[in-house]
Design an enzyme around this catalytic site. Sequence first.
Site, PDB file in Angstrom:
ATOM      1  N   HIS A 148       0.834  -1.200   0.000  1.00  0.00           N
ATOM      2  CA  HIS A 148       0.000   0.000   0.000  1.00  0.00           C
ATOM      3  C   HIS A 148       0.870   1.251   0.000  1.00  0.00           C
ATOM      4  O   HIS A 148       2.033   1.218   0.405  1.00  0.00           O
ATOM      5  CB  HIS A 148      -0.916   0.003   1.215  1.00  0.00           C
ATOM      6  CG  HIS A 148      -1.944  -1.076   1.169  1.00  0.00           C
ATOM      7  ND1 HIS A 148      -2.974  -1.159   2.074  1.00  0.00           N
ATOM      8  CD2 HIS A 148      -2.118  -2.127   0.324  1.00  0.00           C
ATOM      9  CE1 HIS A 148      -3.732  -2.199   1.791  1.00  0.00           C
ATOM     10  NE2 HIS A 148      -3.222  -2.808   0.727  1.00  0.00           N
ATOM     11  N   GLU A 185       0.785   4.020   1.852  1.00  0.00           N
ATOM     12  CA  GLU A 185       1.256   4.442   3.181  1.00  0.00           C
ATOM     13  C   GLU A 185       2.383   3.542   3.656  1.00  0.00           C
ATOM     14  O   GLU A 185       3.389   4.012   4.202  1.00  0.00           O
ATOM     15  CB  GLU A 185       0.101   4.408   4.191  1.00  0.00           C
ATOM     16  CG  GLU A 185      -1.077   5.281   3.821  1.00  0.00           C
ATOM     17  CD  GLU A 185      -2.148   4.557   3.008  1.00  0.00           C
ATOM     18  OE1 GLU A 185      -3.289   5.022   3.030  1.00  0.00           O
ATOM     19  OE2 GLU A 185      -1.838   3.545   2.342  1.00  0.00           O
ATOM     20  N   CYS A 206      -6.243   1.945   5.210  1.00  0.00           N
ATOM     21  CA  CYS A 206      -6.887   0.700   5.633  1.00  0.00           C
ATOM     22  C   CYS A 206      -6.420   0.370   7.054  1.00  0.00           C
ATOM     23  O   CYS A 206      -5.481   0.991   7.568  1.00  0.00           O
ATOM     24  CB  CYS A 206      -6.512  -0.432   4.665  1.00  0.00           C
ATOM     25  SG  CYS A 206      -4.791  -0.975   4.819  1.00  0.00           S
ATOM     26  N   CYS A 212      -2.537  -0.379   7.235  1.00  0.00           N
ATOM     27  CA  CYS A 212      -1.699   0.813   7.158  1.00  0.00           C
ATOM     28  C   CYS A 212      -1.881   1.704   8.379  1.00  0.00           C
ATOM     29  O   CYS A 212      -0.936   2.355   8.830  1.00  0.00           O
ATOM     30  CB  CYS A 212      -1.980   1.585   5.872  1.00  0.00           C
ATOM     31  SG  CYS A 212      -1.356   0.724   4.410  1.00  0.00           S
TER      32      CYS A 212
END
Length: 154
Positions: free
Chosen positions: A83, A85, A111, A114
């Site tokens: 992801h 992040e 999410c 993260c």
Amino acid sequence: MTKDKARPDWDNYFMEIAEVVAKRSNCCRRHVAAVIVKDNRVISTGYNGTPRGIANCFDGGCERCNSTTVKSGEGLTDCICAHAEENAIVQAAYHGIAVKDSTIYTTFSPCPYCTRMIINSGIKEVVYKDLYTIDEKSIALLKQAGIKFRKLHN
């Protein structure tokens, strides 16, 4: 100076940078980016896509993302894409840059996975552009951890 050439405030400036970073995403499903900022200076960026050394998602690197039968939000544990992040935090660590007390600008709210990384890395604020669909847990975790969390309003 005309309105469309006006100088952006810091929040919009960093989010615009994130939007450009998202163009580097190699995920074939969604283009997401994150920019970590400290003292109004970019210290790390990240976008979603396959890990270093793995075929790009859009080149078949992630079976889940390339599947035409898996619906959005399903099979997330089968996705090998990192992801945005996560990549921004890991890139900072890779280069020895501390993210403690920084702000992360994301094109989508984080999410739960993260969010845990954001909390444990010491980031103090999350600014997001669009709300991710599975964010109730993330919002609750960020509130509990005392991390500022806000949507960017243009």
